[in-house]
Design a protein around this motif. Sequence first.
Motif, PDB file in Angstrom:
ATOM      1  N   UNK A 255      11.392  12.417  -3.022  1.00 42.43           N
ATOM      2  CA  UNK A 255      10.202  12.034  -2.265  1.00 42.43           C
ATOM      3  C   UNK A 255      10.683  11.342  -0.996  1.00 42.43           C
ATOM      4  N   UNK A 256      10.316  11.864   0.154  1.00 46.14           N
ATOM      5  CA  UNK A 256      10.661  11.199   1.405  1.00 46.14           C
ATOM      6  C   UNK A 256       9.869   9.899   1.518  1.00 46.14           C
ATOM      7  N   UNK A 257      10.536   8.851   1.955  1.00 45.09           N
ATOM      8  CA  UNK A 257       9.898   7.537   2.037  1.00 45.09           C
ATOM      9  C   UNK A 257       9.814   7.082   3.490  1.00 45.09           C
ATOM     10  N   UNK A 258       8.623   6.652   3.888  1.00 51.25           N
ATOM     11  CA  UNK A 258       8.405   6.056   5.199  1.00 51.25           C
ATOM     12  C   UNK A 258       8.019   4.610   4.977  1.00 51.25           C
ATOM     13  N   UNK A 259       8.748   3.686   5.577  1.00 49.24           N
ATOM     14  CA  UNK A 259       8.455   2.260   5.461  1.00 49.24           C
ATOM     15  C   UNK A 259       7.852   1.782   6.777  1.00 49.24           C
ATOM     16  N   UNK A 260       6.740   1.083   6.699  1.00 45.30           N
ATOM     17  CA  UNK A 260       6.027   0.713   7.928  1.00 45.30           C
ATOM     18  C   UNK A 260       5.421  -0.683   7.834  1.00 45.30           C
TER      19      UNK A 260
ATOM     20  N   UNK B 125       0.850  -1.195   0.000  1.00 46.96           N
ATOM     21  CA  UNK B 125       0.000   0.000   0.000  1.00 46.96           C
ATOM     22  C   UNK B 125       0.880   1.236   0.000  1.00 46.96           C
ATOM     23  N   UNK B 126       0.530   2.203  -0.846  1.00 48.66           N
ATOM     24  CA  UNK B 126       1.268   3.454  -0.907  1.00 48.66           C
ATOM     25  C   UNK B 126       0.368   4.631  -0.573  1.00 48.66           C
ATOM     26  N   UNK B 127       0.677   5.325   0.512  1.00 45.89           N
ATOM     27  CA  UNK B 127      -0.099   6.500   0.917  1.00 45.89           C
ATOM     28  C   UNK B 127       0.686   7.746   0.517  1.00 45.89           C
ATOM     29  N   UNK B 128       0.097   8.535  -0.350  1.00 43.00           N
ATOM     30  CA  UNK B 128       0.765   9.686  -0.967  1.00 43.00           C
ATOM     31  C   UNK B 128       0.541  10.946  -0.136  1.00 43.00           C
ATOM     32  N   UNK B 129       1.635  11.662   0.140  1.00 41.67           N
ATOM     33  CA  UNK B 129       1.540  12.856   0.970  1.00 41.67           C
ATOM     34  C   UNK B 129       1.870  14.144   0.246  1.00 41.67           C
ATOM     35  N   UNK B 130       1.669  14.180  -1.069  1.00 41.34           N
ATOM     36  CA  UNK B 130       1.917  15.418  -1.817  1.00 41.34           C
ATOM     37  C   UNK B 130       0.737  15.700  -2.735  1.00 41.34           C
ATOM     38  N   UNK B 131       0.727  16.901  -3.282  1.00 40.29           N
ATOM     39  CA  UNK B 131      -0.302  17.278  -4.252  1.00 40.29           C
ATOM     40  C   UNK B 131       0.377  17.670  -5.554  1.00 40.29           C
ATOM     41  N   UNK B 132       0.033  16.990  -6.639  1.00 34.63           N
ATOM     42  CA  UNK B 132       0.520  17.349  -7.971  1.00 34.63           C
ATOM     43  C   UNK B 132      -0.685  17.531  -8.880  1.00 34.63           C
ATOM     44  N   UNK B 133      -0.670  18.634  -9.626  1.00 36.54           N
ATOM     45  CA  UNK B 133      -1.761  18.925 -10.545  1.00 36.54           C
ATOM     46  C   UNK B 133      -1.216  19.248 -11.926  1.00 36.54           C
TER      47      UNK B 133
ATOM     48  N   UNK C  44      -2.747  24.467 -16.738  1.00 34.03           N
ATOM     49  CA  UNK C  44      -3.330  24.700 -18.066  1.00 34.03           C
ATOM     50  C   UNK C  44      -2.275  24.585 -19.162  1.00 34.03           C
ATOM     51  N   UNK C  45      -1.025  24.858 -18.820  1.00 33.49           N
ATOM     52  CA  UNK C  45       0.074  24.754 -19.777  1.00 33.49           C
ATOM     53  C   UNK C  45       0.461  23.308 -20.080  1.00 33.49           C
ATOM     54  N   UNK C  46      -0.105  22.360 -19.299  1.00 34.03           N
ATOM     55  CA  UNK C  46       0.245  20.954 -19.473  1.00 34.03           C
ATOM     56  C   UNK C  46       1.374  20.497 -18.566  1.00 34.03           C
ATOM     57  N   UNK C  47       1.960  21.425 -17.817  1.00 33.27           N
ATOM     58  CA  UNK C  47       3.041  21.086 -16.891  1.00 33.27           C
ATOM     59  C   UNK C  47       2.455  20.418 -15.646  1.00 33.27           C
ATOM     60  N   UNK C  48       3.105  19.337 -15.202  1.00 32.07           N
ATOM     61  CA  UNK C  48       2.748  18.721 -13.936  1.00 32.07           C
ATOM     62  C   UNK C  48       3.423  19.526 -12.829  1.00 32.07           C
ATOM     63  N   UNK C  49       2.620  20.045 -11.897  1.00 30.87           N
ATOM     64  CA  UNK C  49       3.154  20.908 -10.848  1.00 30.87           C
ATOM     65  C   UNK C  49       2.918  20.281  -9.478  1.00 30.87           C
ATOM     66  N   UNK C  50       4.010  19.971  -8.782  1.00 30.60           N
ATOM     67  CA  UNK C  50       3.939  19.459  -7.416  1.00 30.60           C
ATOM     68  C   UNK C  50       3.997  20.659  -6.475  1.00 30.60           C
ATOM     69  N   UNK C  51       2.894  20.938  -5.785  1.00 25.80           N
ATOM     70  CA  UNK C  51       2.785  22.182  -5.019  1.00 25.80           C
ATOM     71  C   UNK C  51       3.395  22.107  -3.628  1.00 25.80           C
ATOM     72  N   UNK C  52       3.646  20.912  -3.127  1.00 27.00           N
ATOM     73  CA  UNK C  52       4.234  20.806  -1.791  1.00 27.00           C
ATOM     74  C   UNK C  52       5.199  19.625  -1.711  1.00 27.00           C
ATOM     75  N   UNK C  53       6.268  19.752  -0.921  1.00 28.86           N
ATOM     76  CA  UNK C  53       7.145  18.589  -0.714  1.00 28.86           C
ATOM     77  C   UNK C  53       6.305  17.484  -0.084  1.00 28.86           C
ATOM     78  N   UNK C  54       6.580  16.282  -0.447  1.00 25.83           N
ATOM     79  CA  UNK C  54       5.721  15.224   0.080  1.00 25.83           C
ATOM     80  C   UNK C  54       6.459  13.953   0.372  1.00 25.83           C
ATOM     81  N   UNK C  55       5.719  13.027   0.927  1.00 25.85           N
ATOM     82  CA  UNK C  55       6.284  11.733   1.291  1.00 25.85           C
ATOM     83  C   UNK C  55       5.426  10.623   0.702  1.00 25.85           C
TER      84      UNK C  55
END
Length: 327
Positions: A172-177, A127-135, A138-149
Motif C-alpha cells: 500500500x503506497x503511503x502518503x503522509x501529510x 485520519x486515514x483516507x483510503x484510495x483502493x477498493x476491496x470487496x 461470493x467465494x469469500x475471498x477479499x479482492x482488492x481490485x486496484x492498487x491503492x494508497x
Amino acid sequence: MNDGYPSIAICGIGSVTVTIIHAFHQNKVPYTILCKDQKRLFSLQEKPVQFKGPNGDTTEINLRDHLTLVQENTETFDYIILGCKNQLLNEYLTLTKNHLKPNGKWILIQNGLPEEHFPNLKNKIISGVVGWNTQVLESGIYFQSNPGSLVLGGSDETKPNSIWKKSLEPWIDVVLTEHITGFRWHKLAINSIINGLAASKQLSLGQLFLNKKGRDQAITVLTEIKELMSKLQIKEGVVPGSFPIQKLGGGKGSLPLWIRHLVLILLGLKYFKIRTSMVQDLDHKRKTEIEFINGEVVNEAIKIGLPVPTNERIVKEVLKIESEFPS
C-alpha cells in the motif's frame, strides 16, 4: 516497539482492514486484532483469510495468533486502527480507549469526515483516507481490485510517523501529510457519486456512468461540492490514482464538458460490474452510511446557507429505500 515497529491493534475486521492486514502480513509487522465478541473471534480463528491482490496473487492469512477479546486484553497500544462504520465509531472509541497508550493515537479509516464529530480528540486521531477498493467475492475471498494508497494525516495538522511507510509499502503506497482535510474532502466528493449517487439508483458503476443522465447527475453532485469547498476555503488534496474534482466539477478550473463525461465513461468501463459498498448495503437490506457521505455535504452546506439540492435529494432517496426494509 517490536522489531522497530510501534504496537498496533485493529478493532473491526472488514475489507479495508483486511487489506492493511495483508500488508502487515507481507512485511512481518506485529499486530493484534481486538474482537468485540467470542463468536467473531471463533469465526476468525477457524478459517484463514483469503486475500487476492490487484496483481492476481492470492494469499492465505492465518489470524489465529493475532486474536484477542477486547474485554480480556491487558496490553496497551501506540496505535489502534478502527475499522467500523461511522455510526459505530463512538462505541468503538469508548470500547478501546483504555487500550490506548497515554500518547497513543486512533487511526480512523472511515469515509466522510469522521474526526469532525470528535473535536475534543483531535490530538488523539490520525485520519486515514483510503484510495483502493476491496470487496468480498461470493467465494469469500477479499479482492482488492486496484492498487491503492493510504493518505495519513493528524487531525491536529501534524504529519504522522514515517514508520507507516515501512509498515505498509510496497503493498500500500503511503502518503503522509499535515493537510489531511483537503484529502478528506476529495474522497468525500468521490464517495458522494460512486457510493451515494450509485446507491440512490441502486446501480453498478458501469450502469451509472455509461448512462448520460447518470453522468450529468454525477457532475452536478461534484459541482455542488466544489462550490462548497471554495466557500469553506478548503484546498483539494488529490488521492493518488484519483482525479481532481476541481476539474470534474463545473465552474472555474473545470475541464471541457466532453472530457469530464469521457473520464466518467472510462471509470464506468474500468469498474463496470462494481457495486460499491453502499449499493451492496442496500442489496442486503442494511442501513447505509449515506448520512455520513452526502449527508455531511448537506450539513456543511446548511451551516453557510449554500443550496446543494442534488446531494440533498440523494440523501432523501437512499433513506426512503432504507425505510422500506423490514424492521
